[in-house]
Design a protein around this motif. Structure first.
Motif, PDB file in Angstrom:
ATOM      1  N   UNK A   1       0.862  -1.186   0.000  1.00 22.78           N
ATOM      2  CA  UNK A   1       0.000   0.000   0.000  1.00 22.78           C
ATOM      3  C   UNK A   1       0.898   1.236   0.000  1.00 22.78           C
ATOM      4  N   UNK A   2       0.478   2.265  -0.732  1.00 27.67           N
ATOM      5  CA  UNK A   2       1.344   3.431  -0.934  1.00 27.67           C
ATOM      6  C   UNK A   2       0.654   4.718  -0.503  1.00 27.67           C
ATOM      7  N   UNK A   3       1.379   5.528   0.236  1.00 25.65           N
ATOM      8  CA  UNK A   3       0.921   6.883   0.528  1.00 25.65           C
ATOM      9  C   UNK A   3       1.971   7.832  -0.024  1.00 25.65           C
ATOM     10  N   UNK A   4       1.536   8.901  -0.658  1.00 27.85           N
ATOM     11  CA  UNK A   4       2.466   9.912  -1.146  1.00 27.85           C
ATOM     12  C   UNK A   4       2.364  11.156  -0.276  1.00 27.85           C
ATOM     13  N   UNK A   5       3.517  11.598   0.211  1.00 25.36           N
ATOM     14  CA  UNK A   5       3.538  12.848   0.963  1.00 25.36           C
ATOM     15  C   UNK A   5       4.519  13.771   0.266  1.00 25.36           C
ATOM     16  N   UNK A   6       4.091  14.967  -0.043  1.00 24.77           N
ATOM     17  CA  UNK A   6       5.071  15.914  -0.566  1.00 24.77           C
ATOM     18  C   UNK A   6       5.068  17.129   0.343  1.00 24.77           C
ATOM     19  N   UNK A   7       6.193  17.753   0.420  1.00 20.85           N
ATOM     20  CA  UNK A   7       6.305  18.927   1.276  1.00 20.85           C
ATOM     21  C   UNK A   7       7.327  19.845   0.644  1.00 20.85           C
TER      22      UNK A   7
END
Lengths: 309, 186
Positions: A75-81
């Motif tokens: 399962x994948x979560x994308x976080x960008x900051x």
């Protein structure tokens, strides 16, 4: 294959042994085959959670990791900051805390500061995969470059690889240099003296400022993107000047051996470091690199994320 | 599961090269009898010894019937159910089944049948290549202790074992030493 993989993290090629590099490449062979199946998905990382944490933007690398994770059933979560919004130390510590709280198993990190992945790897139980840190390393890019050379030429030892362009600011160049030298290639760096300082010779590579002398001898040319959005003016006078001196133009490509491979980590600046005709020509393996990137990233995620924590 | 170190003090021979040869030849005969449409059969070996055993069975089939049946490689490492629970990962190898499986009979071939978990993973892997008409199972040795409802169609040798014992298989082509099967007691 007698080596076993014991690393939870992949931070760079500098610390990998020859056997470990070969082990990743051989594992990638198996995962490349999965892409040709009717069902391109295996349950190897089922139930694992992968966090793509890209503090610096990158669609290409993030997408490749994301697809690799999907194909392994993670399962994948994308976080960008944006790196600018928080100070570095606080960002990373907070990141670490948040990731622990999410029970993430694998963290893929792209960060503008060299050493950020190492910092988190030391503090997290999760696997940390470096997806590019500052001008330090970009190990999966170098592994997919090595994989592509090995696939096309059957070996790496003894080949002469020219890396052309912005070496100074390039983590791709550094990771490639470590990997290529370990596997026995000869490496020549080519570019403007401001971007290819002689200091690099200490790593065991050659440095040349004359592309026309190097091209006829090369078995592989790896063109790095001129990061003109990041470039400060003083490093070279302008794009026109760069193209004239170091661009792989149609004319210049005639100097290459017929079996010389043309590589580029993408995204390509057509008409800057490479002419369109050359990028789309028979010697270009630029799209193979994209396909192989997926297989290599599946191998890395499987190896680092698959061992018991 | 498959180790090659031989503890000579507690090793009990089970099969020698000739016994292995006869067992695999008999398995080839049984595959021929059970599959009237022999050209639809594909032997899928599980690396590394299963691949070699599949090759030998195919060569016996050729001797007996003068028909070349197709062989492939089915790697199970990435389909196992214990990834993330082991300190050492199984080595993954590329699967090779370069033909459509629709309407075919795929015979999974391995050296030893034990818990059945490898076979379950192999069936899972085969299904990601396509939908064969049926899947069968051929093993050199069935040592019992199944943990899943799996039963072989072709068995070279049935060998009741204790779970503390280790069954070792060695083949010339994969291990560089003469063919042998033996039991090691703890």
């Amino acid at each position: 294959m007698t080596t076993r993989w014991t690393r939870k993290d992949l931070l760079g090629l500098r610390e990998l042994s020859v056997d470990e590099i070969n082990f990743v490449l051989e594992t990638a062979d198996a995962f490349k085959q999965v892409g040709t199946r009717e069902i391109k998905k295996v349950p190897a990382l089922r139930g694992k959670t992968l966090v793509n944490f890209f503090v610096e933007p990158s669609t290409r690398t993030r997408t490749s990791f994301e697809l690799a994770a999907f194909r392994l059933s993670a399962d994948v979560i994308n976080i960008s900051a944006t790196a600018s919004s928080l100070t570095k130390g606080e960002t990373l510590k907070d990141t670490a805390r948040n990731l622990e709280a999410l029970h993430a198993d694998i963290l893929v990190l792209r960060h503008s500061s060299a050493g950020a992945p190492q910092f988190l790897a030391n503090r997290l139980k999760a696997s940390v995969i470096n997806a590019g840190d500052g001008a330090h390393e970009h190990p999966t890019q170098a592994l997919l470059d090595l994989y592509t050379i090995r696939e096309r030429r059957g070996k790496i030892a003894g080949l002469h690889v020219a890396i052309i362009g912005d070496i100074l600011f390039s983590r791709v160049a550094r990771s490639n240099i470590f990997g290529l030298l370990k596997l026995g290639a000869r490496v020549t760096l080519v570019g403007p003296s401001t971007l290819v300082p002689r200091e690099f010779e200490k790593l065991g590579v050659e440095v040349s400022y004359k592309i026309d002398d190097v091209l006829p001898k090369a078995d592989v040319v790896n063109l790095l993107r001129i990061q003109h959005e990041r470039q400060r003016r003083e490093y070279f006078p302008g794009l026109g000047e760069y193209i004239r001196l170091f661009g792989l133009t149609k004319e210049r490509a005639k100097l290459l051996k017929p079996d010389c491979l043309i590589m580029h980590p993408g995204p390509i600046n057509r008409g800057v470091e490479i002419d369109s005709e050359v990028a789309d020509g028979l010697q270009s393996v630029i799209l193979d690199q994209v396909t192989n990137g997926l297989a290599v990233r599946m191998a890395v995620l499987y190896l680092c994320g698959g061992i018991a924590a | 599961m498959k180790q090659t170190k031989q503890n000579s003090s507690a090793a009990v021979p089970v099969m020698d090269a000739e016994a292995i040869r006869r067992a695999l030849r008999r398995v080839a005969h049984e595959i021929i009898e059970r599959n009237p449409q022999l050209e639809k059969v594909v032997l899928a070996g599980i690396p590394s010894r299963g691949v070699e055993i599949a090759r030998r069975i195919a060569s016996f089939v050729h001797q007996i019937e003068k028909i070349d049946i197709e062989t492939g490689v089915i790697d199970v490492a990435m389909h196992r159910d214990d990834v993330g629970t082991r300190r050492e990962l199984p080595v993954v190898r590329a699967s090779k089944l370069p033909f459509p499986l629709e309407g075919r009979t795929v015979v999974i071939v391995d050296d030893v049948l034990y818990t059945g978990r490898t076979v379950r993973a192999a069936m899972d892997a085969i299904n990601s290549f396509g939908r064969p008409a049926r899947i069968q199972l051929a093993v050199l040795v069935d040592r019992g202790h199944r943990e899943l409802p799996i039963r072989p169609d072709y068995v070279g040798k049935n060998l009741p074992t204790a779970s503390g014992e280790q069954l070792q298989v060695r083949l010339q082509e994969t291990d560089n030493k003469p063919d042998a099967v033996w039991l090691e007691r703890e």
